[in-house]
Scaffold this motif. Structure first.
Motif, PDB file in Angstrom:
ATOM      1  N   ASN B  67      24.515 -70.705  36.234  1.00  0.00           N
ATOM      2  CA  ASN B  67      23.160 -70.162  35.310  1.00  0.00           C
ATOM      3  C   ASN B  67      23.118 -68.269  35.432  1.00  0.00           C
ATOM      4  O   ASN B  67      22.708 -68.213  36.545  1.00  0.00           O
ATOM      5  N   LYS B  68      22.720 -67.862  34.369  1.00  0.00           N
ATOM      6  CA  LYS B  68      22.745 -65.985  34.826  1.00  0.00           C
ATOM      7  C   LYS B  68      21.163 -66.067  35.261  1.00  0.00           C
ATOM      8  O   LYS B  68      20.288 -65.300  36.051  1.00  0.00           O
ATOM      9  N   THR B  69      20.697 -67.428  34.201  1.00  0.00           N
ATOM     10  CA  THR B  69      19.013 -66.709  34.284  1.00  0.00           C
ATOM     11  C   THR B  69      18.306 -66.841  36.017  1.00  0.00           C
ATOM     12  O   THR B  69      18.025 -66.213  36.496  1.00  0.00           O
ATOM     13  N   VAL B  70      18.872 -67.677  36.667  1.00  0.00           N
ATOM     14  CA  VAL B  70      18.554 -68.366  38.083  1.00  0.00           C
ATOM     15  C   VAL B  70      19.956 -68.228  39.030  1.00  0.00           C
ATOM     16  O   VAL B  70      19.704 -67.261  40.208  1.00  0.00           O
ATOM     17  N   LYS B  71      20.943 -66.426  38.839  1.00  0.00           N
ATOM     18  CA  LYS B  71      21.328 -65.839  39.459  1.00  0.00           C
ATOM     19  C   LYS B  71      22.110 -67.015  40.016  1.00  0.00           C
ATOM     20  O   LYS B  71      22.317 -66.821  41.455  1.00  0.00           O
ATOM     21  N   HIS B  72      22.861 -68.094  39.950  1.00  0.00           N
ATOM     22  CA  HIS B  72      23.615 -69.245  40.765  1.00  0.00           C
ATOM     23  C   HIS B  72      24.766 -69.691  39.624  1.00  0.00           C
ATOM     24  O   HIS B  72      25.196 -69.962  38.356  1.00  0.00           O
ATOM     25  N   LEU B  73      25.328 -70.138  40.673  1.00  0.00           N
ATOM     26  CA  LEU B  73      27.622 -70.579  40.755  1.00  0.00           C
ATOM     27  C   LEU B  73      27.920 -71.901  41.620  1.00  0.00           C
ATOM     28  O   LEU B  73      26.759 -71.897  42.243  1.00  0.00           O
ATOM     29  N   SER B  74      28.255 -72.601  40.662  1.00  0.00           N
ATOM     30  CA  SER B  74      28.457 -73.685  41.219  1.00  0.00           C
ATOM     31  C   SER B  74      30.104 -74.087  41.167  1.00  0.00           C
ATOM     32  O   SER B  74      30.710 -73.942  39.615  1.00  0.00           O
ATOM     33  N   LEU B  75      30.298 -75.000  42.121  1.00  0.00           N
ATOM     34  CA  LEU B  75      31.694 -75.362  41.633  1.00  0.00           C
ATOM     35  C   LEU B  75      31.801 -76.860  41.780  1.00  0.00           C
ATOM     36  O   LEU B  75      31.010 -77.878  42.863  1.00  0.00           O
TER      37      LEU B  75
END
Lengths: 117, 111
Positions: B67-75
């Motif tokens: 999610n580039k909008t909130v600069k978040h990455l998940s696995l």
């Protein structure tokens, strides 16, 4: 078997006594790098090498040297170790650097745990 | 410099449940993200990667969401198994720069 080997795996030394940690890969990889791993800080890159005789500083190069005289070997040299270099060290290799997608072919060594007294 | 971080340092899940490991990054110029797994006494191992022009990528039992909008990455790990117990790191790259690793999340699978 494709692998990255490091020696020694464990080392206790004293301040100021020069040491070398060897790293060797058998995959004909061009890109090699050294990382240190510390609690609460994650992995940080020390040095990397794009190919033979081509080395460059990473994020934390102070107190370290490297050489790349042959493609398969990338030794890490501590000329005068200090206690703040006590850490877990990893060597890694890949065909390409990470920014060119090399992470999919990247192998890490088993690690070298260093204690500097 | 900017750094990669993780929301949770530890995560415990029941065997068979799905796991979600999160990562926040602060460098908006980062364009490539990778997840690694590190088992006890071993070096990190590549799991899956994703470029910034994608928002989802799937592998075998793993999915990475960006999610580039909130600069978040998940696995996301489906049907978590005891062999999934490890420390998981996210890492980011911006342009032609070396990897910047997060601090890691320890995943413990309860049998």
């Amino acid at each position: 078997e494709a692998q990255v080997t490091q020696n020694p795996r464990y080392l206790i030394t004293v301040t100021g006594k020069k040491l070398t940690v060897t790293c060797s890969q058998n995959m004909n990889h061009e890109y090699m790098s050294w990382y240190r791993q510390d609690p609460g800080l994650g992995l940080r890159q020390i040095y990397y090498s794009m190919n033979v005789e081509v080395t460059d500083k990473g994020d934390v190069p102070e107190g370290y040297k490297v050489s790349r005289k042959e493609k398969r070997n990338f030794p890490l040299i501590l000329e005068s170790p200090s206690p703040n270099q006590t850490s877990l060290y990893f060597c890694a290799s890949s065909f390409d650097p990470p920014w060119l997608g090399g992470t999919e072919t990247q192998y890490f060594g088993p690690g070298t745990r260093l204690l500097v007294l | 410099g900017e750094s990669v971080g993780l929301h949770l340092p530890t995560l415990s899940v029941q065997e068979g449940d799905n796991s979600i490991i999160n990562c926040a990054y602060s460098n908006s110029a980062s364009d490539y993200f990778i997840w690694y797994k590190q088992e006890s006494g071993k070096g990190p191992q590549f799991i899956i990667d994703i470029r910034s022009n994608m928002d989802k990528r799937q592998g075998q039992r793993v999915t990475v969401l960006l999610n580039k909008t909130v600069k978040h990455l998940s696995l996301q790990i489906a049907a978590t198994q005891p062999g999934d117990s490890a420390v998981y790191f996210c890492a980011e790259i911006s342009g032609n720069t070396p990897l910047v690793f997060g601090k890691g999340t320890r995943l413990s699978v309860i049998a």
